[in-house]
Enzyme design. Structure first.
Site, PDB file in Angstrom:
ATOM      1  N   ASP A   1      -1.271 -12.185   5.860  1.00  0.00           N
ATOM      2  CA  ASP A   1      -2.045 -12.755   6.741  1.00  0.00           C
ATOM      3  C   ASP A   1      -3.550 -12.951   6.118  1.00  0.00           C
ATOM      4  O   ASP A   1      -4.078 -13.716   6.061  1.00  0.00           O
ATOM      5  CB  ASP A   1      -2.145 -12.395   8.088  1.00  0.00           C
ATOM      6  CG  ASP A   1      -2.904 -13.019   9.120  1.00  0.00           C
ATOM      7  OD1 ASP A   1      -2.967 -14.421   9.006  1.00  0.00           O
ATOM      8  OD2 ASP A   1      -3.587 -12.394  10.198  1.00  0.00           O
TER       9      ASP A   1
ATOM     10  N   ASP B   1      -5.497  -3.579  -1.834  1.00  0.00           N
ATOM     11  CA  ASP B   1      -6.968  -3.348  -1.912  1.00  0.00           C
ATOM     12  C   ASP B   1      -7.196  -3.830  -3.209  1.00  0.00           C
ATOM     13  O   ASP B   1      -8.205  -4.656  -3.786  1.00  0.00           O
ATOM     14  CB  ASP B   1      -7.567  -2.264  -1.502  1.00  0.00           C
ATOM     15  CG  ASP B   1      -6.683  -1.081  -2.092  1.00  0.00           C
ATOM     16  OD1 ASP B   1      -5.522  -0.992  -2.496  1.00  0.00           O
ATOM     17  OD2 ASP B   1      -7.235   0.161  -2.147  1.00  0.00           O
TER      18      ASP B   1
ATOM     19  N   LYS C   1       0.993  -1.298  -0.082  1.00  0.00           N
ATOM     20  CA  LYS C   1       0.010  -0.165   0.137  1.00  0.00           C
ATOM     21  C   LYS C   1       0.857   1.223   0.075  1.00  0.00           C
ATOM     22  O   LYS C   1       0.890   2.146   0.976  1.00  0.00           O
ATOM     23  CB  LYS C   1      -0.869  -0.033   1.369  1.00  0.00           C
ATOM     24  CG  LYS C   1      -1.988   0.944   1.279  1.00  0.00           C
ATOM     25  CD  LYS C   1      -3.205   0.590   0.514  1.00  0.00           C
ATOM     26  CE  LYS C   1      -4.257   1.732   0.541  1.00  0.00           C
ATOM     27  NZ  LYS C   1      -5.253   1.582  -0.444  1.00  0.00           N
TER      28      LYS C   1
END
Ligand code: NAD
Length: 361
Positions: free
Chosen positions: A250, A226, A192
């Protein structure tokens, strides 16, 4: 000669899936001298700690371990035994293959991804400050001193996200080496960096640098996390090996487990230096504890990875084939692999292991 391997049954459904796994591995004929040691909530009362010293000593000595899941209390209580093991043993790489086996209902005809998750840094570093403590207040003061533009509501709780060149470099190299080992074509770094320009930005920058060493052999690309979630749901076949910082790794692991039939069949390995600890992606599913209901496949497939790791390639392949056969036939499988989860013909943990053992012969 038999090979000594540490077995940590864990808690919740752990002991049941661990026993099923141990029986399947023994049935391959590979001689293993299991050193059973206990960690988790069940040993906590007796030992005063969920991670007694003999567990770490055993893994350090044997260099190879397989572990059932261990519960981590949410919000308060002891810190994660799983995170502690990975950090203490510096098991920096988490390898999670996500393969769609025949017989499993999925939105996609083929999925064969390998997820490589960084295991020691990021928000999992365990550097946290509780709201209202003097340490948190001092930290906020220092942050505002260093960065006068920093805006926070009063008395925040703070978790630190360290991402280093060393940590990023070794995990990204591991991802490329994994791609080469399994004949894969592409590594995708997930981040990100558009928002976390320093931490995720560094991860991406290191990724681009490391990729140069593999040019012409393994391709490299990156995706914002995302967007990656959406792409994986719509077009998982476009991806090959994914490499991610700890927290995204994760979350994306569970997303991919969902794509291939659920947590009950998603295996994993934690690897670092000369030590490797194999464990399923799933947790201790406490509501199924002691019910002989949980799917043992994820831990059995983790043992498939373990057998490959110790050089028992034939036994590893035979065990995977046996698991694949039982899943494909769909008869002797646990509730989660049936089209209707209330299907009364679903078998229990130990019966599914029996069927896998019979398929080995
Ligand atoms: P979980 O993976 O234990 O369970 C989530 C749900 O997935 C379960 O309710 C169940 O419906 C399903 N599921 C999981 N494993 C299954 C199996 N083998 N067969 C059939 N269905 C299965 O996740 P959770 O409920 O978020 O976590 C429970 C505990 O496990 C928590 O304390 C968590 O911290 C811990 N945990 C441990 C590990 C580990 O030991 N490596 C990993 C993840 C979570």
């Amino acid at each position: 000669m038999s090979r000594k391997i540490t077995l940590i049954p864990g808690d919740g459904i752990g002991p049941e899936v661990a026993l099923a796994t141990q029986r399947c591995v023994d049935a391959t004929g590979v001689k293993i001298d299991w050193e059973v040691v206990h960690a988790g909530t069940d040993i906590m009362e007796k030992a005063g700690t969920p991670l007694p010293d003999n567990v770490l000593e055993s893994v350090r000595r044997n260099k190879v371990a397989i572990k059932g899941p261990v519960t981590t209390p949410v919000g308060s209580g002891f810190r994660s035994v799983n995170v502690a093991l990975r950090k203490e043993l510096d098991l920096y790489a988490c390898l999670r293959p996500c393969k769609l086996y025949g017989g499993i209902k999925s939105m996609h005809p083929k999925i064969d991804l390998i997820i490589v998750r960084e295991n020691t840094e990021d928000l999992y570093a365990g550097i946290e400050f509780d709201a209202g403590t003097s340490e948190a207040k001092q930290l906020v003061q220092k942050i505002v001193e260093l960065n006068p533009k920093a805006k926070m509501h009063p008395d925040p709780a703070i978790s630190i996200k360290p991402i280093s060149v060393k940590g990023s470099e070794r995990i990204i190299k591991f991802a490329f080496e994994t791609a080469l080992k399994y004949g894969r074509k592409k590594v995708t770094a997930v981040h990100k960096a558009n928002i976390m320009k320093c931490t995720d930005g560094l991860f991406l920058k290191v990724g681009r640098e490391v990729a140069k060493q593999y040019e012409g052999r393994v391709a490299f690309e990156d995706r914002i996390v995302d967007n990656m979630c959406m792409q994986l749901v719509q077009r998982p076949q476009d991806y090959d090996v994914l490499v991610l910082p700890n927290l995204y790794g994760d979350i994306i692991s569970d997303l991919c487990a969902g794509l291939i039939g659920g947590l009950g069949i998603a295996p994993g390995a934690n690897i670092g230096g000369d030590t490797a600890l194999f464990e399923a992606t799933h947790g201790s599913a406490p509501k199924y504890k002691g019910l002989n209901k949980a799917n043992p496949t994820a831990m059995i497939l983790s043992a498939v990875l373990m057998l490959d790791h110790i050089g028992e390639k034939q036994a590893s392949q035979r065990l995977e084939n046996a698991v694949a056969k039982i899943i494909r036939e769909g008869k002797y499988v646990t509730y989660d692999l049936k089209a209707d989860r209330n299907d009364p013909t679903a078998v229990g943990t130990s019966q599914m292991a029996d069927a896998i053992i019979a398929a080995l012969k």
